[in-house]
Design an enzyme around this catalytic site. Structure first.
Site, PDB file in Angstrom:
ATOM      1  N   HIS A  28       0.824  -1.209   0.000  1.00  0.00           N
ATOM      2  CA  HIS A  28       0.000   0.000   0.000  1.00  0.00           C
ATOM      3  C   HIS A  28       0.858   1.259   0.000  1.00  0.00           C
ATOM      4  O   HIS A  28       1.951   1.289   0.579  1.00  0.00           O
ATOM      5  CB  HIS A  28      -0.924   0.001   1.212  1.00  0.00           C
ATOM      6  N   LYS A  60     -10.482  -2.142   3.364  1.00  0.00           N
ATOM      7  CA  LYS A  60     -10.198  -1.316   2.182  1.00  0.00           C
ATOM      8  C   LYS A  60     -11.111  -1.694   1.021  1.00  0.00           C
ATOM      9  O   LYS A  60     -11.071  -1.046  -0.021  1.00  0.00           O
ATOM     10  CB  LYS A  60      -8.735  -1.465   1.786  1.00  0.00           C
ATOM     11  N   ILE A  71      -1.293  -7.472  13.581  1.00  0.00           N
ATOM     12  CA  ILE A  71      -0.671  -6.966  12.355  1.00  0.00           C
ATOM     13  C   ILE A  71      -1.539  -7.345  11.153  1.00  0.00           C
ATOM     14  O   ILE A  71      -1.213  -8.224  10.366  1.00  0.00           O
ATOM     15  CB  ILE A  71       0.772  -7.485  12.199  1.00  0.00           C
ATOM     16  N   SER A 107      -3.873  -5.589   7.800  1.00  0.00           N
ATOM     17  CA  SER A 107      -3.530  -4.609   6.773  1.00  0.00           C
ATOM     18  C   SER A 107      -3.353  -3.215   7.377  1.00  0.00           C
ATOM     19  O   SER A 107      -4.168  -2.813   8.220  1.00  0.00           O
ATOM     20  CB  SER A 107      -4.632  -4.564   5.711  1.00  0.00           C
TER      21      SER A 107
END
Length: 460
Positions: free
Chosen positions: A50, A250, A337, A339
């Site tokens: 990203h 997302k 942990i 995204s």
């Protein structure tokens, strides 16, 4: 067995930490309960690096994503991992979406993301011809990229082993031994490992490791389903296409993969079980429907695989936990942990290294982090037939040195016998059909191993 540091978990975070710490004169052991590294979230995700505009600029996620993004070109070149910086588009259709796109741009710029641009009109469709014609706006982030997450994890592990790290597979942490408020060791299914420092990078199970020392956070997995299409569809889009994100996800993306397939997904919903990797008809239909909002003319045929990944979502918290334990000296949590975890891995490893330096001062004067003189930064070149398609004379030279490279075992992915034998003898060796598949792609093509699996098994 005695060691200075034990890392629990062989995902991309655990192996990145192992490689980073292998720069120092330390005795390091990584334990993984499965029979290979990259067996959890690291093999079931979107493979996106990203740009860093989404995570709030005040969070660890926001800071570490942007810090890591800049490192991937060199890291992947050093480790011979395929990486393509193709850029991403967050696509909007109405005024409400446009306001969100503007907010993402502002947040990204606060994070330090360069060259963000809001694109409209003809320019948008020149960038992405197959985008839904009703699209009106997009946030363009040229620094986003695509990668193979399991190949990165394997390469990090191999490089760590070359630099002295011991990787113990099929080794499960059962209990943490504490003496006088400090870590003494880990009891595993294969016996006791005495250690001064434990780094909890156990992914979906990090909460269960932390619970062993009396810490209390709960991981509630988020499940995401994907569909992967044949390589003939890999050029349908040229960028990573995202919808407008929500607080949870997302969104369902459409993107080429680094190996030129087409990927759509994931959806996102909470599940109770940490091994719930079943795909569902409802979920797959949701993924397809969501992807069609971005690209109307998706293929209905040439499906290679449907698969599921789980993300380590911490209940009541929307950020990483990367910190030393407040209850037990020598225990460091690297938890939650999700995204952009893959995108943040190199910077997470550096942060853990800095934490370890402080922890070491507190627990033992003898545990100093001094750099080695002989750290090996790179992996050697590993010839793959697919990369020599237009350089056949050079491939012939490889065959003349080793005739095994002249025999193609996997027809779909054009994998030679030499590549398979090399995978079996890597620093972290392939010991199963799936492990060979992750290292060579033998069995990942259209027939999904129908032709090559018996031949690979004989070689193994």
């Amino acid at each position: 067995m005695k060691t200075d540091v034990v890392i629990i978990g062989g995902g991309v975070i655990g192996t990145a930490i192992a490689r980073e710490l292998s720069r120092y004169r330390l005795d390091i052991t990584l334990i993984e309960k499965e029979d290979d590294v990259a067996m959890g979230t690291s093999k079931g995700n979107s493979g996106i690096i990203h740009a860093g505009y989404d995570a709030d600029f005040k969070t660890l996620k926001g800071k570490l994503n942007i810090k890591s993004n800049l490192k991937f070109d060199k890291l992947c070149a050093d480790l011979k991992v395929p990486f393509k910086r193709i850029g991403s588009l967050v696509v909007g259709f109405n005024e409400k979406d446009f306001n969100k796109v503007k907010d993402l741009k502002v947040n990204g710029e606060k994070n330090g993301v360069k060259n963000l641009e809001i694109i409209t009109g003809d320019k948008l469709f020149r960038l992405e011809a197959n985008l839904n014609p009703q699209a009106k706006y997009a946030l363009y982030a040229p620094s986003a990229g695509i990668i193979s997450p399991y190949e990165l994890t394997i390469a990090l592990a191999d490089n760590a082993v070359i630099n002295g790290v011991k990787v113990l597979l099929e080794t499960e942490a059962k209990d943490i031994i504490i003496e006088k408020g400090q870590t003494y060791g880990i009891l595993t299914n294969k016996g006791l490992i005495e250690t001064r420092v434990i780094i909890n990078a156990a992914g979906l199970y990090a909460d269960e490791m932390a619970k062993l020392i009396g810490e209390d956070f709960k991981i509630k997995p988020l499940k995401g389903e994907y569909r992967l299409f044949d390589k003939q569809w890999g050029s349908l889009v040229g960028h990573i296409l995202f919808p407008i994100p929500t607080k949870l996800t997302k969104g369902i993306l459409v993107a080429p993969t680094v190996h030129n397939n087409l990927l759509i997904g994931p959806n996102s919903y909470q599940v109770e079980e940490k091994d719930d990797l079943a795909t569902t008809e409802v979920g797959i239909n949701e993924v397809y429907s969501g992807a069609r909002k971005l690209v109307l003319h998706l293929p209905h045929q040439d499906l290679v695989a449907s698969f599921t990944g789980l993300r380590a979502n911490i209940e009541g918290r929307d950020d990483f936990i990367i910190e030393p334990s407040k209850k037990v000296k020598g225990f460091i949590n690297v938890a939650g942990i999700k995204s952009p975890g893959l995108s943040s891995a190199p910077a997470i490893a550096e942060m853990v290294s800095d934490i370890l330096k402080e922890v070491a001062k507190e627990i033992s004067p003898q545990l100093e982090l001094n750099y080695k003189d002989n750290f090996t930064e790179t992996l050697s070149d590993q010839p793959r037939f697919t990369e020599y398609a237009d350089k056949i004379e050079r491939w012939q030279e490889i065959i003349e040195r080793d005739s095994d490279y002249g025999e193609i075992i996997c027809r779909c992915e054009k994998v030679s016998k030499g590549e398979i034998i090399r995978a079996i003898h890597q620093p972290v060796p392939a010991r199963s059909l799936d492990a060979i598949k992750r290292r060579t792609r033998a069995g990942m093509g259209r027939c999904q191993g129908g032709f090559c699996s018996p031949r690979v098994l004989r070689i193994l």
